[in-house]
Design a protein around this motif. Sequence first.
Motif: not given
Length: 334
Positions: A169-177, A324-331
Amino acid sequence: MLPTIKDVAHLAGVSTATVSRVLNGAESVSEETRVRVQRAIAELGYRYNALARGLKKQQTGLLGHIVPSIAGPVSPALARAVEDQAQKFGYNVILCNSYDSIEKERAYIDILLERRVDGIVMSSPILDEHIITIRERGVPLAIIERRAETSGFYYVEPDNFKGARDAVNYLIKLGHRRIAMITGPSGTLISRRRVEGYATALGDAGIPVDPDLKAEGDYSRASGFRAMQRFLDLKPRPTAVFAANDAMAIGAMQAAHQAGLRIPQDISFIGFDDTYAELSIPPLTSVHQPLYEIGVLAAKLVVAQIRGTIDQHRMENVLPCYLKERESCGPAPV
């Protein structure tokens, strides 16, 4: 003359019954009283005769803990927690490493039963018949992370389904499909729950599950690397990858880096367990599972069965995870 329990009680200003409760790890003693008694024990050099207590109660003061592998980061964390809590209750722990072998797991069960341990904790038992053997012998048992659906046993495990769903869900909210998943070995309950969480999050967002975006790993870094190499050959490739543990996520990140992709500008990654996560470059976003709390509760479940206080506990114990959010995810890249 050696100090006695009466000497400890006198110095601590409590009754001998209170000293006994502290020595046996009873939870009814306040922390302030516990500390006072422990200081008196240390000052006097009092040695608790666990053997005499065991002979009197027909107990050995020993617990067994069988783990599938002591090499990774998960089992050592669980083993430490089980031992810490067991010692608070006055028990020592025999740690057995099965190397994920059916034969070794069976052999260790036989050894522990021969040693007449008072209870057993099993992390990810391989065969149901093994845990049934323990139950038939009347030995208290607690299971950490079931591999298959079981009933009639006390167990504790993380919420694998919700942890995985929250990650996707976190990745989906970042716009990933186009979100790929590197699963654990098929056929295990742990892996199935995490895959179900992945699929549910996609379905709720109206994103169909693409079989090409799933690859099975074995929880090793190398298997994550290989899975990512396959994903990189897809057209279009995924913009995000959720791996069922941190080691596979880090292996996948290494494959992406070798292919010239930037993390997280070109592709995002999430792991599960939150063990190696801070050591990767960039630091890995991961689903944190409460390993220490899981081990502590497993020890409590076994001891409660030994002492006849198990009615205070649930049979099925699923502990919450969090991302635990770190730096490996982005839009998602445009």
